[in-house]
Design a protein around this motif. Structure first.
Motif, PDB file in Angstrom:
ATOM      1  N   PHE A 564      14.583  34.129 -82.641  1.00 38.91           N
ATOM      2  CA  PHE A 564      13.876  32.890 -82.971  1.00 38.91           C
ATOM      3  C   PHE A 564      13.362  32.917 -84.406  1.00 38.91           C
ATOM      4  O   PHE A 564      13.532  31.953 -85.170  1.00 38.91           O
ATOM      5  N   VAL A 565      12.744  34.033 -84.812  1.00 36.75           N
ATOM      6  CA  VAL A 565      12.181  34.126 -86.157  1.00 36.75           C
ATOM      7  C   VAL A 565      13.285  34.059 -87.208  1.00 36.75           C
ATOM      8  O   VAL A 565      13.160  33.364 -88.222  1.00 36.75           O
ATOM      9  N   GLU A 566      14.393  34.762 -86.970  1.00 40.79           N
ATOM     10  CA  GLU A 566      15.492  34.756 -87.928  1.00 40.79           C
ATOM     11  C   GLU A 566      16.084  33.352 -88.077  1.00 40.79           C
ATOM     12  O   GLU A 566      16.369  32.892 -89.188  1.00 40.79           O
ATOM     13  N   GLN A 567      16.285  32.641 -86.951  1.00 40.48           N
ATOM     14  CA  GLN A 567      16.854  31.298 -87.011  1.00 40.48           C
ATOM     15  C   GLN A 567      15.897  30.313 -87.662  1.00 40.48           C
ATOM     16  O   GLN A 567      16.322  29.299 -88.209  1.00 40.48           O
ATOM     17  N   SER A 568      14.611  30.619 -87.619  1.00 41.75           N
ATOM     18  CA  SER A 568      13.612  29.731 -88.219  1.00 41.75           C
ATOM     19  C   SER A 568      13.435  29.996 -89.701  1.00 41.75           C
ATOM     20  O   SER A 568      12.643  29.313 -90.355  1.00 41.75           O
ATOM     21  N   GLY A 569      14.148  30.980 -90.243  1.00 35.84           N
ATOM     22  CA  GLY A 569      14.009  31.308 -91.657  1.00 35.84           C
ATOM     23  C   GLY A 569      12.788  32.136 -91.956  1.00 35.84           C
ATOM     24  O   GLY A 569      12.263  32.098 -93.082  1.00 35.84           O
ATOM     25  N   GLY A 570      12.320  32.895 -90.961  1.00 37.40           N
ATOM     26  CA  GLY A 570      11.122  33.701 -91.140  1.00 37.40           C
ATOM     27  C   GLY A 570      11.403  35.188 -91.108  1.00 37.40           C
ATOM     28  O   GLY A 570      12.539  35.641 -91.203  1.00 37.40           O
ATOM     29  N   VAL A 571      10.333  35.962 -90.956  1.00 31.40           N
ATOM     30  CA  VAL A 571      10.406  37.426 -90.957  1.00 31.40           C
ATOM     31  C   VAL A 571       9.557  37.952 -89.817  1.00 31.40           C
ATOM     32  O   VAL A 571       8.449  37.451 -89.558  1.00 31.40           O
ATOM     33  N   LEU A 572      10.073  38.976 -89.113  1.00 31.74           N
ATOM     34  CA  LEU A 572       9.337  39.643 -88.046  1.00 31.74           C
ATOM     35  C   LEU A 572       8.979  41.051 -88.510  1.00 31.74           C
ATOM     36  O   LEU A 572       9.844  41.790 -88.988  1.00 31.74           O
ATOM     37  N   LYS A 573       7.716  41.431 -88.375  1.00 33.07           N
ATOM     38  CA  LYS A 573       7.264  42.770 -88.752  1.00 33.07           C
ATOM     39  C   LYS A 573       6.473  43.376 -87.594  1.00 33.07           C
ATOM     40  O   LYS A 573       5.699  42.677 -86.933  1.00 33.07           O
ATOM     41  N   ILE A 574       6.696  44.675 -87.374  1.00 39.74           N
ATOM     42  CA  ILE A 574       6.017  45.386 -86.295  1.00 39.74           C
ATOM     43  C   ILE A 574       5.243  46.552 -86.900  1.00 39.74           C
ATOM     44  O   ILE A 574       5.815  47.363 -87.645  1.00 39.74           O
ATOM     45  N   TYR A 575       3.959  46.636 -86.583  1.00 40.81           N
ATOM     46  CA  TYR A 575       3.114  47.736 -87.030  1.00 40.81           C
ATOM     47  C   TYR A 575       2.523  48.392 -85.783  1.00 40.81           C
ATOM     48  O   TYR A 575       1.900  47.717 -84.948  1.00 40.81           O
ATOM     49  N   SER A 576       2.686  49.698 -85.673  1.00 36.52           N
ATOM     50  CA  SER A 576       2.184  50.376 -84.480  1.00 36.52           C
ATOM     51  C   SER A 576       2.106  51.872 -84.726  1.00 36.52           C
ATOM     52  O   SER A 576       2.941  52.442 -85.441  1.00 36.52           O
ATOM     53  N   GLU A 577       1.084  52.505 -84.134  1.00 48.69           N
ATOM     54  CA  GLU A 577       0.961  53.954 -84.111  1.00 48.69           C
ATOM     55  C   GLU A 577       0.500  54.357 -82.723  1.00 48.69           C
ATOM     56  O   GLU A 577      -0.265  53.629 -82.067  1.00 48.69           O
ATOM     57  N   VAL A 578       0.946  55.505 -82.300  1.00 52.47           N
ATOM     58  CA  VAL A 578       0.568  56.000 -80.979  1.00 52.47           C
ATOM     59  C   VAL A 578      -0.949  56.177 -80.932  1.00 52.47           C
ATOM     60  O   VAL A 578      -1.547  56.814 -81.796  1.00 52.47           O
ATOM     61  N   GLY A 579      -1.565  55.566 -79.915  1.00 51.32           N
ATOM     62  CA  GLY A 579      -3.002  55.678 -79.739  1.00 51.32           C
ATOM     63  C   GLY A 579      -3.818  54.686 -80.525  1.00 51.32           C
ATOM     64  O   GLY A 579      -5.046  54.648 -80.383  1.00 51.32           O
ATOM     65  N   ARG A 580      -3.171  53.853 -81.374  1.00 51.17           N
ATOM     66  CA  ARG A 580      -3.925  52.934 -82.228  1.00 51.17           C
ATOM     67  C   ARG A 580      -3.497  51.487 -82.063  1.00 51.17           C
ATOM     68  O   ARG A 580      -3.838  50.636 -82.880  1.00 51.17           O
ATOM     69  N   GLY A 581      -2.725  51.186 -81.038  1.00 48.50           N
ATOM     70  CA  GLY A 581      -2.377  49.810 -80.753  1.00 48.50           C
ATOM     71  C   GLY A 581      -1.160  49.320 -81.520  1.00 48.50           C
ATOM     72  O   GLY A 581      -0.508  50.070 -82.255  1.00 48.50           O
ATOM     73  N   THR A 582      -0.868  48.024 -81.335  1.00 49.68           N
ATOM     74  CA  THR A 582       0.332  47.411 -81.911  1.00 49.68           C
ATOM     75  C   THR A 582      -0.010  46.033 -82.461  1.00 49.68           C
ATOM     76  O   THR A 582      -0.805  45.295 -81.864  1.00 49.68           O
ATOM     77  N   THR A 583       0.594  45.687 -83.591  1.00 49.47           N
ATOM     78  CA  THR A 583       0.493  44.343 -84.162  1.00 49.47           C
ATOM     79  C   THR A 583       1.893  43.861 -84.501  1.00 49.47           C
ATOM     80  O   THR A 583       2.639  44.554 -85.203  1.00 49.47           O
ATOM     81  N   VAL A 584       2.256  42.689 -83.985  1.00 46.50           N
ATOM     82  CA  VAL A 584       3.537  42.057 -84.308  1.00 46.50           C
ATOM     83  C   VAL A 584       3.234  40.787 -85.096  1.00 46.50           C
ATOM     84  O   VAL A 584       2.456  39.943 -84.649  1.00 46.50           O
ATOM     85  N   ARG A 585       3.846  40.667 -86.265  1.00 46.90           N
ATOM     86  CA  ARG A 585       3.588  39.524 -87.140  1.00 46.90           C
ATOM     87  C   ARG A 585       4.833  38.639 -87.217  1.00 46.90           C
ATOM     88  O   ARG A 585       5.928  39.127 -87.495  1.00 46.90           O
ATOM     89  N   LEU A 586       4.636  37.338 -86.978  1.00 45.79           N
ATOM     90  CA  LEU A 586       5.694  36.336 -87.113  1.00 45.79           C
ATOM     91  C   LEU A 586       5.369  35.504 -88.337  1.00 45.79           C
ATOM     92  O   LEU A 586       4.365  34.779 -88.359  1.00 45.79           O
ATOM     93  N   ILE A 587       6.169  35.614 -89.392  1.00 45.47           N
ATOM     94  CA  ILE A 587       5.938  34.877 -90.630  1.00 45.47           C
ATOM     95  C   ILE A 587       6.951  33.743 -90.677  1.00 45.47           C
ATOM     96  O   ILE A 587       8.160  33.965 -90.786  1.00 45.47           O
TER      97      ILE A 587
END
Length: 732
Positions: A564-587
């Motif tokens: 979906f993000v690629e077709q919309s002309g955007g960027v998907l980024k994933i930030y995560s570390e074990v024990g410190r949670g996860t953040t997924v960014r849809l630009i």
């Protein structure tokens, strides 16, 4: 007395003559021997000059012809790049050059008495050369680079070991020649001591010549070793030399760049110091499963693929090893070859991901098409049943109709993922989208998990398909919920939006040309759950990859979001570390208030007919029957057919039609072909296509370009479209 004296004198004279003759003979023998030894030293010096001058040139030429700038480099590029034919031609030319150099090396070895064992290297190059035609054939047959690589892969560690062995053979031959020179010099010195006149002269000449030869030989051997070491140091592959105990006694720059520095320490238990994991399960390799352990034991290994490193970009290595059985007295007993194939492996994974997405798209598209037919049958049946039920029954029918339309929206998303139907990007109010996300997400969360929605400080609009956006964010929220629930770690999921002003593609990390700065909106879904490892994070968007159990996950969630993000002309980024949670960014691209479109009403009233004749063609009997009943309820006369041939036959028996309503995808004749055949019989008849797919182009329609109504279509929309066609409002 006189006779006695005469005899004594004669004896003395004879002895003197004999002694003189013997002395002369000894001197001559010593002189001849000394001269012969001197000539031998000169000849040996000439041989060594030939070897030390020619060997580096030939070995350097072999490295260039065979190595990563030559035959092997062009061979591998020929496997990967079917569109560049010059790599195959260059590989064949490099092979001929290498064969000529090997011939020269064999002739040089024969001339100086050093037997060269180059059979393994010749055999490996010949096998590679024989595979060039096979690569051309596989390219022509349409095989993928990974399939071609698997078909023509050949071990080259024996050739590397043989090339190293050639160097060791010349080193040993030169060292032995030096030892022989020392013995000759010693014999020469001893012999010259017995020669009084000529001996002194020969001793002086020999000593001076020998010292000079020794100095030159030592310098040339050092230069030869330096040249050969320079060749090994510039090789891109890592090369290790192991002794009998499996310890590293020789290495090159390639190996030092690949392996951690602590493995090269004296007495280091080096195989255990390399963090090695398997490619299939990402689990650490221990014992004999670790190819480095097997290599240290002297085993032969061919192209064992492993992962080393735990960072953001782990390395994929091919490990090969081979013992040097012909040199038991030397310190190097085995050679280990390390090839960094990370780029090749990532290209293979990308191609595999594309193939999986394509297969998934075909499967999804087929399911969605059939599902649309079922939904259309249900919706038209609901509308026909309204007149025969009570007010309470109509409420139930409204519920069923709303469920059908939610199902239609779901199939639209499935078709979008399958790339058979484009999304409908519009400018949408971010605050309204965030409110919808909250409404969709909260019922699916446990009471112990808190959802925080952080809206932007100023009004924002985003350009995307709202249904796909809501599905993507809901998917991310549910992923966070499942991670928190499974681990028991974490309690909060946060969805926030913020403006990104004046961002270029390069700043966002998006591949391709930089089209200048643009405005974006960033949506982030964060949790304080268990987080992901580097490898899980790297593979998170791969289709079918999941860390959930077989009953809980399909591995499609993040791949759908990524699509979906690629077709919309955007960027998907994933930030995560074990024990410190996860953040997924849809630009996603920024929209505007002026570009926002109002939502279409789904309760459009039915437009009645006036007895016109409509020919309906669909291969699904239930949908065909219910469509007929519905159109007859609108006031039309309806003829139905389940195929193109049947439709043309019905036109011949029932007379001309006033409008053709046909499905697009059917066995035999397609809807476009049916429309062309009907227009050939009646050039002015209006046509309406029915399809679960949208985005059908005029080129696909062919000769008859007409409106397309999406299945399932609300009765009011379908009746209005039919009325407009009959009234001549459609383009012919």
């Amino acid at each position: 007395m006189t006779r006695g004296r005469a005899a004594s004198t004669m004896l003395s004279t004879g002895r003197k003559i004999w002694t003189g003759a013997v002395a002369v003979l000894i001197v001559l023998i010593l002189a001849v021997g000394s001269i012969a030894l001197y000539r031998t030293v000169l000849d040996s010096e000439a041989d060594m000059e030939l070897v030390t001058g020619e060997v580096p040139r030939i070995v350097g030429g072999l490295e260039r012809a065979i190595g990563y700038g030559g035959f092997i480099h062009n061979f591998k590029n020929h496997v990967l790049r079917a569109d560049v034919g010059r790599y195959g031609e260059a590989a064949r030319a490099d092979y001929e050059t290498a064969m000529e150099l090997l011939d020269a090396l064999d002739e040089l070895g024969a001339e100086v008495g050093v037997p060269i064992q180059s059979e393994d290297l010749r055999a490996t190059l010949a096998e590679y050369h024989a595979m060039l035609d096979e690569i051309d054939r596989l390219h022509a047959s349409g095989a993928s680079p990974s399939e071609i690589d698997a078909a023509v892969r050949l071990p080259d560690e024996d050739a590397v070991a043989n090339l190293v062995d050639i160097q060791l053979q010349f080193d040993a031959a030169l060292s032995a020649e030096l030892d022989r020179n020392r013995l000759r010099i010693t014999a020469l010195v001893v012999s010259l001591i017995g020669a009084f006149f000529l001996g002194n002269l020969l001793i002086a000449l020999t000593l001076v010549s020998s010292q000079r030869a020794k100095a030159r030989d030592t310098s040339r051997i050092a230069a030869l070793n330096a040249r050969l070491n320079a060749i090994l140091e510039t090789a891109q592959s890592g090369i290790l030399g192991l002794d009998k105990g499996g310890s590293i006694v020789a290495d090159n720059a390639g190996a030092r760049a690949i392996l951690p520095p602590e493995v090269f320490g004296a007495g280091a238990d080096w195989p255990d110091l390399i963090p090695t994991r398997g490619v299939d399960d990402m689990e650490p390799l221990t014992g004999t499963a670790n190819p480095f352990v097997r290599a240290a034991r002297g085993e032969t290994i061919r192209d064992a693929l492993v992962i080393i490193g735990d960072g953001e970009m782990p390395r994929y290595l091919k490990v090969s090893s081979a013992p040097i059985a012909t040199r038991p007295s030397e310190d190097v007993q085995a050679v280990v070859l390390l090839d960094d194939v990370s780029e090749l492996e990532r290209n293979r994974q990308q191609a595999e991901r594309a193939a999986r997405l394509d297969a998934l798209g075909q499967l999804t598209g087929g399911i969605a098409h059939d599902f649309n037919n079922l939904l259309g049958t249900i919706e038209y049946a609901v509308e026909l049943a309204r007149d025969d039920v009570s007010e309470t029954g109509n409420r139930y029918l409204d519920t069923a109709r709303n469920a059908v339309r939610r199902g239609a929206d779901l199939t639209r998303r499935m078709l979008t993922f399958a790339r058979r139907q484009p999304g409908a990007p519009r400018s949408h109010d971010v605050a309204a989208l965030m409110a919808n996300v909250a409404e969709l997400s909260r019922p699916a969360l446990d009471a112990s998990i808190r959802l925080e929605i952080v809206e932007p400080e100023t009004p924002l609009w985003v350009q995307c398909d709202d249904g796909q956006f809501e599905n993507a964010v809901l998917n991310l929220v549910l992923n966070s919920r499942d991670a928190i629930r499974a681990s028991g770690h974490g309690s909060t999921i946060t969805v926030r939006a913020r403006a990104l002003d004046g961002m270029s593609s390069r700043q966002l990390g998006r591949p391709g040309p930089d089209g200048g700065a643009r405005d974006f909106v960033e949506f982030s879904v964060s949790d304080d759950g268990p987080g992901m490892s580097a490898e899980v994070r790297r593979r998170a968007t791969d289709p079918f990859f999941t860390t959930k159990g077989q009953q809980d996950g399909t591995g499609l969630g993040l791949s759908v979001v990524y699509g979906f993000v690629e077709q919309s002309g955007g960027v998907l980024k994933i930030y995560s570390e074990v024990g410190r949670g996860t953040t997924v960014r849809l630009i996603l691209p920024r929209g505007s208030a002026e570009g926002a479109a109002p939502r279409r009403s789904t309760d459009q009233p039915v437009t009645p007919g006036a007895g016109e004749h409509i020919l309906v063609v669909d291969d699904q009997p239930d949908l065909l029957a219910i469509t007929r009943d519905m159109l007859e309820g609108f006031g039309y006369r309806v003829t139905t057919a389940r195929s193109g041939a049947e439709a043309l036959e019905r036109l011949g028996s029932a007379g001309p039609c006033d409008l053709l309503l046909t499905d697009v995808v059917m066995p035999g004749m397609s809807g476009f072909e049916i429309a062309a055949a009907v227009r050939a019989m009646a050039p002015k008849v209006p046509v309406i296509y029915m399809s679960g797919y949208t985005g059908i182009s005029d080129e696909q329609m062919g000769d008859v370009v007409a409106p397309v109504v999406q299945k399932p279509s609300p009765p009011g929309e379908l009746s209005a479209l039919i009325r407009a066609g009959l009234d001549g409002h459609h383009a012919a």
